[in-house]
Enzyme design. Structure first.
Site, PDB file in Angstrom:
ATOM      1  N   HIS A 126      -2.459   6.226   4.651  1.00  0.00           N
ATOM      2  CA  HIS A 126      -1.023   6.279   4.915  1.00  0.00           C
ATOM      3  C   HIS A 126      -0.497   7.633   4.445  1.00  0.00           C
ATOM      4  O   HIS A 126      -0.721   8.041   3.295  1.00  0.00           O
ATOM      5  CB  HIS A 126      -0.289   5.176   4.151  1.00  0.00           C
ATOM      6  CG  HIS A 126      -0.585   3.776   4.642  1.00  0.00           C
ATOM      7  ND1 HIS A 126      -1.329   3.508   5.771  1.00  0.00           N
ATOM      8  CD2 HIS A 126      -0.188   2.573   4.145  1.00  0.00           C
ATOM      9  CE1 HIS A 126      -1.394   2.189   5.950  1.00  0.00           C
ATOM     10  NE2 HIS A 126      -0.716   1.602   4.977  1.00  0.00           N
ATOM     11  N   CYS A 186       0.810  -1.235   0.000  1.00  0.00           N
ATOM     12  CA  CYS A 186       0.000   0.000   0.000  1.00  0.00           C
ATOM     13  C   CYS A 186       0.837   1.277   0.000  1.00  0.00           C
ATOM     14  O   CYS A 186       0.587   2.194  -0.794  1.00  0.00           O
ATOM     15  CB  CYS A 186      -0.972  -0.011   1.171  1.00  0.00           C
ATOM     16  SG  CYS A 186      -0.311  -0.768   2.671  1.00  0.00           S
TER      17      CYS A 186
END
Ligand SMILES: NC(=O)c1ccc[n+]([C@@H]2O[C@H](COP(=O)([O-])OP(=O)(O)OC[C@H]3O[C@@H](n4cnc5c(N)ncnc54)[C@H](OP(=O)(O)O)[C@@H]3O)[C@@H](O)[C@H]2O)c1
Length: 348
Positions: free
Chosen positions: A241, A149
């Protein structure tokens, strides 16, 4: 593109699996027809096996689906994988061998020389690697992967900077707890805390990014020569994130040219009009205090990388903050975009 293709999800009960089930609801090209999980879930109705943790309700048609064992040959040809890495090598390999096209989130096959590791805006041409799998492995099907990710967001933000001679990058991540799956990090470890270590994450950021930015020649990928130094941390954020990035460029470009390159960046998904493709894969934010996970991560369907605080760097050339949705653009949405590319290119 009027024909709707039946697809399956293996690992459908987990954090990423639930995003697949949500994102496939009403998809114009794909219909969820099969869900699979471990022995823990096998034989149960999906609504009983998957403790739903998304803010939108579980799609009605998924509720009564019976969770299957991931037996090769039994599900549809196209299968998305959100399998735990501890079991993905064996299960994904068996599915591909039996003729399934596996579009995987797991790390297990990402760095195999004959397996595409795709971010379709950046390296759609790497999809051609699947042709090597039949010859090299005798598989009737194939495996295509999306990156870790954090890597997706870094690779997307760096891709337009290749034009300025991308030399070296330092990146520090602040990663959401949903990135660790469920139950993931213990609450006593993460509430009010920052954990400065995520096993294997820094290595993946460094090696996968170089491969994605690399060039495919004569059936092999030559990684981009950029030198990357990554530090990864886990923070008490639910989704999203955040990455603090400094990049050294060969050309002494001004920040305006870099912003223009980021904001106008587009690739195959935009040219092909793929259903999950955002109009602008990178959105530059001008406010001094953005992007922020809580305010920005769900915008544009979670498929965009937000870049903010772009400015000159006294150590490198430029520095900025990037943010992406780890279970959407960093996982299930990434795999669905890969499958849309495969369909548009005649592989699925
Ligand atoms: N979370 C993220 O942000 C993210 C981002 C990118 C990539 N990934 C990768 O995506 C994958 C899934 O991550 P996650 O966060 O969704 O993990 P998770 O919440 O722990 O889910 C794992 C899934 O794997 C299934 N599974 C485990 N053992 C199995 C077996 N023997 N047979 C069949 N199914 C089995 C589980 O099924 P049961 O529930 O039935 O046990 C569950 O559906 C991992 O490889 C991860 O590294 C995650």
């Amino acid at each position: 593109m009027s024909e709707v293709i039946e697809v399956g999800v293996v690992g459908a009960t987990g954090t990423v699996g639930q995003q697949f089930v949500r994102l496939l609801e009403g998809h114009p090209w794909f219909k969820l027809a099969w869900v699979a999980g471990s022995e823990r879930s096998e034989g149960k109705r999906y609504e009983d096996a998957a403790p739903w943790r998304l803010a939108t309700p579980m799609p009605d048609h998924a509720r009564g689906m019976v969770v299957q064992a991931p037996v090769a040959g039994q599900g549809p040809r196209g299968i998305f994988s959100a399998l735990d890495a501890s079991v993905a090598t064996e299960i994904e390999g068996a599915l591909a061998e039996a003729g399934h096209l596996v579009v995987s989130n797991a790390r297990n096959y990402r760095m195999e020389p004959d397996v595409p590791l795709l971010v379709p805006e950046v390296n759609a041409e790497h999809l051609a690697l699947v042709a090597r799998q039949a010859a090299a492995r005798g598989w009737k099907g194939a495996i295509v992967t999306n990156p870790n990710c954090s890597t997706v967001f870094l690779a997307m933000a760096l891709a337009p900077l290749r034009a300025f001679g991308l030399q070296s990058v330092t990146v520090t991540t602040m990663q959401a707890v949903s990135g660790a799956g469920y139950p993931g990090v213990a609450s006593l470890d993460i509430v009010g805390n920052v954990v400065p270590f995520i096993s294997g994450e820094e290595e993946k950021l460094e090696s996968e990014t170089k491969r994605i930015l690399g060039v495919l020649t004569n059936g092999a990928v030559t990684p981009h020569p950029v030198v990357i130094s990554a530090q990864t941390t886990r923070v008490p954020v639910l989704d999203g994130h955040t990455e603090s990035v400094s990049a050294t460029l060969e050309q002494k470009v001004d920040v305006g040219a870099v912003r223009e390159a980021l904001a106008t960046f587009a690739g195959s998904p935009q040219r092909l009009g793929l259903p999950s493709a955002p109009d602008h894969p990178i959105v530059c934010l001008g406010e001094a205090n953005r992007p922020q996970p809580r305010l920005d991560v769900e915008r544009d369907g979670g498929m965009v990388v937000f870049v903010g605080r772009l400015r000159p760097c006294p150590v490198a050339t430029v520095k900025f903050i990037a943010l992406g949705h780890n279970t959407v653009r960093g996982a299930a949405g990434a795999a669905i975009l890969n499958a849309e590319l495969m369909k548009a290119e005649g592989f699925l």
